[in-house]
Each structure stands twice: as C-alpha cells, then as structure tokens.
Design a protein around this motif. Structure first.
Motif, short mmCIF file in Angstrom:
data_model
loop_
_atom_site.label_atom_id
_atom_site.label_comp_id
_atom_site.label_asym_id
_atom_site.label_seq_id
_atom_site.Cartn_x
_atom_site.Cartn_y
_atom_site.Cartn_z
N PRO A 277 0.83 -1.22 0.00
CA PRO A 277 0.00 0.00 0.00
C PRO A 277 0.86 1.26 0.00
CG PRO A 277 -0.86 -1.60 1.56
CD PRO A 277 0.45 -2.13 1.08
N MET A 278 0.40 2.28 -0.70
CA MET A 278 1.19 3.50 -0.85
C MET A 278 1.52 4.14 0.50
SD MET A 278 1.72 3.72 -4.07
CE MET A 278 2.29 5.41 -4.30
N ASN A 279 0.58 4.09 1.45
CA ASN A 279 0.78 4.80 2.71
C ASN A 279 1.91 4.22 3.56
OD1 ASN A 279 -1.29 2.66 2.95
ND2 ASN A 279 -1.18 3.14 5.14
N ILE A 280 2.26 2.96 3.36
CA ILE A 280 3.35 2.38 4.17
C ILE A 280 4.60 2.10 3.34
CG2 ILE A 280 1.84 1.42 5.96
CD1 ILE A 280 2.10 -1.31 4.59
N ARG A 281 4.66 2.68 2.13
CA ARG A 281 5.88 2.54 1.35
C ARG A 281 6.95 3.49 1.87
NH1 ARG A 281 4.47 1.68 -5.07
NH2 ARG A 281 2.89 0.04 -4.79
N ASN A 282 8.19 3.13 1.64
CA ASN A 282 9.32 3.97 2.02
C ASN A 282 9.47 5.11 1.01
OD1 ASN A 282 11.64 4.72 3.46
ND2 ASN A 282 12.97 3.58 2.06
N ALA A 283 9.71 6.34 1.51
CA ALA A 283 9.82 7.51 0.63
C ALA A 283 11.08 8.31 0.96
CB ALA A 283 8.58 8.38 0.76
N PRO A 284 12.26 7.79 0.61
CA PRO A 284 13.50 8.49 0.96
C PRO A 284 13.86 9.64 0.02
CG PRO A 284 14.00 6.42 -0.14
CD PRO A 284 12.51 6.48 0.01
N MET A 288 10.05 10.07 -5.05
CA MET A 288 9.14 9.05 -4.53
C MET A 288 7.99 9.70 -3.76
SD MET A 288 12.07 6.33 -3.37
CE MET A 288 11.11 4.85 -3.22
N LYS A 289 8.26 10.78 -3.07
CA LYS A 289 7.18 11.49 -2.37
C LYS A 289 6.21 12.08 -3.38
CE LYS A 289 9.87 12.66 1.75
NZ LYS A 289 10.51 13.75 2.53
N ASN A 290 6.72 12.60 -4.52
CA ASN A 290 5.85 13.13 -5.56
C ASN A 290 4.98 12.05 -6.18
OD1 ASN A 290 6.82 15.73 -5.23
ND2 ASN A 290 8.42 15.48 -6.79
N LEU A 291 5.43 10.80 -6.09
CA LEU A 291 4.66 9.67 -6.60
C LEU A 291 3.72 9.11 -5.54
CD1 LEU A 291 7.45 7.81 -8.64
CD2 LEU A 291 5.55 9.18 -9.54
N ASP A 292 3.58 9.85 -4.43
CA ASP A 292 2.66 9.51 -3.32
C ASP A 292 3.14 8.34 -2.46
OD1 ASP A 292 0.96 11.54 -3.99
OD2 ASP A 292 -0.39 10.27 -5.18
N TYR A 293 4.44 8.04 -2.54
CA TYR A 293 4.98 7.04 -1.62
C TYR A 293 4.88 7.59 -0.20
CZ TYR A 293 7.05 3.96 -5.17
OH TYR A 293 7.26 3.08 -6.20
N GLY A 294 4.27 6.84 0.71
CA GLY A 294 4.14 7.24 2.10
C GLY A 294 3.02 8.23 2.35
N LYS A 295 2.24 8.59 1.34
CA LYS A 295 1.17 9.56 1.51
C LYS A 295 0.05 8.98 2.36
CE LYS A 295 -1.99 12.56 -1.05
NZ LYS A 295 -2.48 12.98 -2.40
N GLY A 296 -0.37 9.77 3.35
CA GLY A 296 -1.47 9.35 4.20
C GLY A 296 -1.06 8.46 5.35
N TYR A 297 0.24 8.30 5.56
CA TYR A 297 0.70 7.43 6.65
C TYR A 297 0.42 8.07 8.00
CZ TYR A 297 3.82 5.01 9.89
OH TYR A 297 4.32 4.34 10.96
N SER A 298 -0.16 7.33 8.91
CA SER A 298 -0.44 7.80 10.27
C SER A 298 0.59 7.23 11.22
CB SER A 298 -1.86 7.39 10.71
OG SER A 298 -2.84 8.00 9.89
N TYR A 299 1.37 8.10 11.82
CA TYR A 299 2.42 7.70 12.76
C TYR A 299 1.78 7.29 14.08
CZ TYR A 299 6.85 8.07 15.37
OH TYR A 299 7.97 7.83 16.13
N TYR A 300 2.03 6.08 14.52
CA TYR A 300 1.32 5.52 15.67
C TYR A 300 1.40 6.42 16.89
CZ TYR A 300 0.14 2.51 19.59
OH TYR A 300 -0.42 2.01 20.73
#
Length: 346
Positions: A277-284, A288-300
């Motif tokens: 899923p995009m929200n838990i992908r690594n975005a270094p 990759m961020k522009n490709l929505d990697y890590g978008k919408g991830y909620s930090y516990y």
C-alpha cells in the motif's frame, strides 16, 4: 519358454531411484520375479512405480519368546556355541538388546563368546584340573554382557525410520502433556547415542510450535538448555534436556503462532506480487514522495487511532492469522499442573 528368473535383491533401498527404474520393464514383462528386502520404509526408499508392481509383506520383529528359543538353540546345537552359558539376567539383557532381530542377537552372542575365550586364555594355567574343566561351558553374567555390548544396549538406526519414530514419540508425548513418557523417549534416544544437539534443536522447535506464547519462557529455557548441552557436553548436559522436556510437557499449549505463520506463508505464496500500500511505502527521495509514496501514513505515536485504521495489507487481502489466546498463561500453568496431578491420582 516364458520362465521367469527369480531375483532376490537384499537391501533394495541401496539402489538409487535411477537404478530401480532399470528393473521396471523386466518386472512388467515377467522376465524377473523380483523379491526385494529392505530394513527401511519402502514408502520413502522404493520408487512408487516399482512398488506398485510388487506385493508388500511387513516382517515383524521376533518376540522375546522366539528370541529365547533361538538363543537356546544357538547354545545347545552341535554346530552352535557350546563353550559358554548365560545366566538368566544375561539372557534377558541380550534378548532385550536384540530388539526383535535374531541376526543381531546371534552376532552379539558370537562377540560375547570370543570375548570369553580371550579372557579364559589370559587366565589359562597348564594343570590337570584346568584340563578336566576345559569342556565345561564358561558362565557369562549380565555385567560381562553389558561390557561387550556397551552403549549398543539401547541402539537404534540413526537416521532411519525407527530413529524418527522415537523423536516423534518424544515430540507427541510433550505435546500431549505427559512428562513421564517424554522422559522415557528422551532417555531412549540419548542412551542410544543420539546427538544431544539434534534433540535440543527439536525441543526448541517444540517450544515454538506447541507452547508458543502460552508460555513465553519456554523458548528461553529451550535455548538455555541447548547452550548447556554445548557448554557441558554429555552426560552432564543431558540433565538440562530432561529439565526442558518436563517443563515443555507440563507447560500450557498453544499452536496459534504455528497456525498463523503457516497461513501467512500460504498467502505469501498465493499472492507473491501483491503491491505494498502507498501509505506504508518507504519515501526516501523527493521523486518518490511526488509519486505519493508514504502519503497518508499515520504515525502511531502521534495518532494511534488513525494508525490502527490505516491499510497495512495489500488490496483485497485482510486476513486474521493470529488468534491471541495466550493471555493469562501463568494461570494456565497452575491449572494444567493441577489437572496433571489429578490424572496421576486417578
């Protein structure tokens, strides 16, 4: 003429699968009437195609009564071994050691006889009294038999079917919460010369497979027992394995981790290309961020509720593998011990 050639093939399991295949056409067309003998399990050691064209006869071990008759004949027959006589305890020990194998018993009897002759020769005194007694059989006691047989008194076929039957008996006795039977099978294996580290590895497996999180200390103790065997060697390290065996046998049991892991493996094989899923992908990187990697991830630690609700599985896959039934394991230990004590009383 259509006469078949009778071929008796001893230890047929020593033929590899390709060599066994050579026999197939000759068995099929009747050129060979094959009689194969093996001490191994034919299910594993004989080709299925060849096995399907043969009739299977299982030869059972000889009973103690049959072995006793065979032993009597060997000691009294004119062509047998009449130079020795076995005390009752010595006979019983030899019969038990044979494990239902008459050939094994007779081979051991011959070794005992040869050992006795060597002992008599070293004590020989050239006098008339000795000459008169020369024809009398030499009486063999149980201690002498034990010395000749050594550790083989509990021997098994390391790596063969019987070996795996013993380790299976140990594992299932622990799983069934029966410490006494488990200790017996452990003693059978170690007494026969099983590699203690192999046994330790199997017990580590038991701690994970059959006890799991029902008692988290089981795996710790299993690793400690394995380290004790490595550090102490035998026989001192055997006691650590005995301690572990009893602990695992009376511990509460849970295969929740085993079942969860098996199911997860099956899904990983069934869906090997499911996308992360995009929200838990690594975005270094910025790209990759522009490709929505890590978008919408909620930090516990910032948003526990949002973190719990977000997607972690690939699309279309949301399975519960682990059923957390391991809570309250301390109480389960006490209950299981009380149940076991009651069973012993009954």
């Amino acid at each position: 003429e259509n006469a078949s050639t009778l071929l008796f093939l001893d230890e047929v399991h020593r033929f590899n699968k390709a060599q066994q295949d050579i026999l197939l056409p000759f068995v099929e067309d009747g050129t060979l009437m094959l009689v194969g003998a093996t001490t191994e399990n034919p299910s594993f050691e004989v080709n299925g195609a060849l096995r399907s064209r043969l009739q299977l006869f299982v030869l059972k071990p000889l009973t103690a009564t049959a072995l006793d008759s065979l032993l009597t004949r060997a000691l009294t027959h004119p062509d047998g071994i009449q130079s020795i006589e076995l005390e009752l305890a010595a006979r019983d020990m030899l019969i038990a050691w044979a494990g239902g194998d008459g050939r094994r018993m007779l081979g051991a009897l011959e070794a005992i006889s040869q050992s006795s002759q060597g002992s008599q020769s070293s004590q020989h005194q050239p006098n008339s009294q000795h000459s008169q007694q020369a024809s009398e059989p030499h009486v063999i006691d149980a201690e002498t038999v034990q010395t000749v047989l050594g550790k083989g008194a509990l021997a098994f076929d390391k790596g063969g079917e019987h070996f795996y039957n013993l380790i299976s008996a140990l594992h299932k006795s622990i799983r069934g919460c029966h410490p006494d039977a488990a200790l017996y099978w452990l003693a059978r294996m170690l007494g026969a010369g099983a590699d203690p580290l192999y046994v330790a590895r199997r017990l580590v497996r038991v701690a994970s497979e059959d006890v799991g999180l029902a008692d988290p200390n089981a795996l710790r103790l299993a690793i400690a027992a394995k380290e004790s065997v490595t550090f102490l060697g035998q026989p001192e390290g055997d006691l650590a394995l005995a301690q572990l065996t009893v602990y695992l046998a009376v511990a509460p049991k849970s295969n929740a981790i085993y079942r969860a892991w098996s199911s997860a493996l099956a899904d990983a094989e069934r869906y090997p290309d499911a996308e992360v899923p995009m929200n838990i992908r690594n975005a270094p990187t910025a790209l990759m961020k522009n490709l929505d990697y890590g978008k919408g991830y909620s930090y516990y630690f910032d948003d526990p509720e949002g973190s719990f609700k977000q997607a972690y599985f690939p699309d279309g896959l949301n399975t519960q593998y682990y059923d957390a039934n391991g809570e309250g394991w301390e109480a389960k230990v006490r209950v299981r011990l009380e149940e076991f004590a009651k069973l012993r009383e009954d």
